[in-house]
Design a protein around this motif. Sequence first.
Motif, short mmCIF file in Angstrom:
data_model
loop_
_atom_site.label_atom_id
_atom_site.label_comp_id
_atom_site.label_asym_id
_atom_site.label_seq_id
_atom_site.Cartn_x
_atom_site.Cartn_y
_atom_site.Cartn_z
N LYS A 66 0.86 -1.19 0.00
CA LYS A 66 0.00 0.00 0.00
C LYS A 66 0.89 1.24 0.00
O LYS A 66 1.84 1.34 0.78
N TYR A 67 0.59 2.18 -0.90
CA TYR A 67 1.34 3.42 -0.98
C TYR A 67 0.41 4.60 -0.72
O TYR A 67 -0.65 4.72 -1.33
N GLY A 68 0.83 5.46 0.17
CA GLY A 68 0.05 6.64 0.51
C GLY A 68 0.19 7.74 -0.51
O GLY A 68 0.93 7.63 -1.50
N GLY A 69 -0.51 8.84 -0.25
CA GLY A 69 -0.56 9.93 -1.22
C GLY A 69 0.77 10.56 -1.54
O GLY A 69 1.03 10.95 -2.69
N THR A 70 1.67 10.68 -0.54
CA THR A 70 2.98 11.27 -0.82
C THR A 70 3.82 10.40 -1.74
O THR A 70 4.67 10.89 -2.48
N SER A 71 3.57 9.10 -1.71
CA SER A 71 4.34 8.17 -2.55
C SER A 71 3.94 8.24 -4.01
O SER A 71 4.69 7.82 -4.89
N VAL A 72 2.73 8.76 -4.28
CA VAL A 72 2.26 8.87 -5.67
C VAL A 72 1.86 10.32 -5.97
O VAL A 72 0.96 10.59 -6.76
N ALA A 73 2.55 11.25 -5.35
CA ALA A 73 2.18 12.66 -5.44
C ALA A 73 2.35 13.24 -6.83
O ALA A 73 1.64 14.16 -7.22
N LYS B 33 9.75 -9.25 -10.42
CA LYS B 33 10.85 -9.98 -11.06
C LYS B 33 11.47 -11.01 -10.11
O LYS B 33 12.10 -11.97 -10.56
N ALA B 34 11.29 -10.81 -8.81
CA ALA B 34 11.79 -11.78 -7.82
C ALA B 34 10.88 -13.00 -7.73
O ALA B 34 11.17 -13.94 -6.97
N GLY B 35 9.78 -12.97 -8.49
CA GLY B 35 8.89 -14.13 -8.54
C GLY B 35 7.64 -14.04 -7.69
O GLY B 35 6.89 -15.01 -7.58
N HIS B 36 7.41 -12.89 -7.08
CA HIS B 36 6.24 -12.74 -6.22
C HIS B 36 5.01 -12.28 -7.00
O HIS B 36 5.12 -11.58 -8.01
N ASP B 37 3.84 -12.67 -6.52
CA ASP B 37 2.60 -12.05 -6.97
C ASP B 37 2.44 -10.75 -6.18
O ASP B 37 2.64 -10.74 -4.95
N VAL B 38 2.05 -9.69 -6.86
CA VAL B 38 2.00 -8.39 -6.21
C VAL B 38 0.66 -7.71 -6.46
O VAL B 38 0.22 -7.60 -7.61
N ILE B 39 0.04 -7.26 -5.39
CA ILE B 39 -1.13 -6.40 -5.46
C ILE B 39 -0.74 -5.08 -4.82
O ILE B 39 -0.19 -5.05 -3.72
N VAL B 40 -1.02 -3.99 -5.50
CA VAL B 40 -0.66 -2.67 -4.99
C VAL B 40 -1.94 -1.87 -4.74
O VAL B 40 -2.78 -1.73 -5.63
N VAL B 41 -2.08 -1.38 -3.52
CA VAL B 41 -3.20 -0.51 -3.16
C VAL B 41 -2.66 0.91 -3.04
O VAL B 41 -1.65 1.14 -2.37
N GLU C 252 -2.84 -14.39 -14.66
CA GLU C 252 -2.43 -13.97 -16.01
C GLU C 252 -1.08 -13.26 -16.01
O GLU C 252 -0.58 -12.84 -17.05
N GLY C 253 -0.50 -13.12 -14.82
CA GLY C 253 0.83 -12.51 -14.72
C GLY C 253 0.82 -11.01 -14.47
O GLY C 253 1.86 -10.35 -14.58
N ASN C 254 -0.33 -10.46 -14.14
CA ASN C 254 -0.43 -9.03 -13.92
C ASN C 254 -0.03 -8.61 -12.51
O ASN C 254 -0.25 -9.35 -11.54
N VAL C 255 0.54 -7.43 -12.41
CA VAL C 255 0.54 -6.70 -11.15
C VAL C 255 -0.84 -6.05 -11.05
O VAL C 255 -1.28 -5.36 -11.97
N VAL C 256 -1.56 -6.31 -9.97
CA VAL C 256 -2.90 -5.74 -9.81
C VAL C 256 -2.77 -4.46 -9.00
O VAL C 256 -2.24 -4.45 -7.88
N VAL C 257 -3.24 -3.36 -9.57
CA VAL C 257 -3.22 -2.07 -8.89
C VAL C 257 -4.64 -1.72 -8.51
O VAL C 257 -5.51 -1.51 -9.37
#
Length: 419
Positions: A7-14, A31-39, A127-132
Amino acid sequence: MALIIQKYGGTSVANAERVKEVAKRVVKYKKAGHDVIVVVSAPAGRTDALIKRAYELSDTPNKREFDMLLTSGEQISIASLAIAVSELGEKAVSLNAFQVNFKTTSAHTKAKIIDIDTELIQEKLNEGNVVVFAGFQGITKNNEITTLGRGGSDTTAVALGAALNADEVEIYTDVDGVYTADPRVVKEAKKIKTISYQEMLELAASGAKVLHPRSVEIAAKYGIKIHLRSSFDDSTGTIVENKKTIDEIESQNINTKGDAMEKVKIVGITSSKNEGRITLFGVPDRPGIASKVFSRLAKSKINTDIILQSSSINKELNNISFTVKSDDLKEAVAISEQIKEKIGAEGVSYEEKIAKVSVVGIGLKTHYETTSEIFDTLAENNINIDMISCSEINVSCIIREEDVDKAVNALHKRFIEID
């Protein structure tokens, strides 16, 4: 391979540059092989700007439309980050609450999560996506858009972690972990390596702004490990989990032998300036009055914090004071005026410029000498206490807003810097 939720707050995506930096970190995990969901939250300042716009248009904006307006901020962030991740060569897809069927109650601006349909998220991960995913928002059974309230993106991330049985939830902010006090207020604040759910919940509920209390409640309920980290570097932050191991206890120099084993351990000093106090005075002293006051506030989804009932000169009348968040003060005052008429109270008053300072530590309630020292410290610094609340793990005092930074520094010096 692990399932990691970040999870990234507002300053991280300002801005675009910050979004690109977040994308690099996300791609590194992928790339390290993890499944990643980003909030993600709305860009810094965007939600406040949208709130300002709403109140420029109306003193009491319609809550449904208010939520519709506010959720536009997260839409900007999720699409921006998905584009940035794709530009770095990884598949990414952005999703809103209505696409995932992220079900909540119908309480606009303060919705609670009911259920999360994870089928589409899992399909996109396969399907190999990073889910945002858009934080802070949900959808009712009637397909109305809702928001979860301030700090809702933290709650979204941990709830997804519980629903998907994630290996870890990482919360990225502009600080590198949980500190014994706000490092912007107290120069000598110390970073906490590990902290229990109970301790973190008390810190968060008492004013620590790094993690929302509702997210900690969900993490504790489902045993989700949270790692609070800085979005500006790769340092290890603070781990929030079920309990500390013996090694971790020893690493924090806690003496487990002799009398010191029962010595109270102060975890942190917190404060909140986002407070208002309401007093109903001349309240008839009879059974059921308090129920009428607070059930009416509860129906409007207004949380009260510290409550004090005191006798007046007339023994048949009482005064009832309580605190609420500043965001709720205007509505709570209006409701209190209605309650006054209903119960036959003499009047209503309120204050805006108040603050809460809290000392959090296991065993405070049974260590009377520590509680006394808290009050002594405030008195020595000429800080007046208006209201007090005590629990097993927390002593909170309502004071003047202008005194809050002085109070935090004094209490931190007395209870933490001496260790």
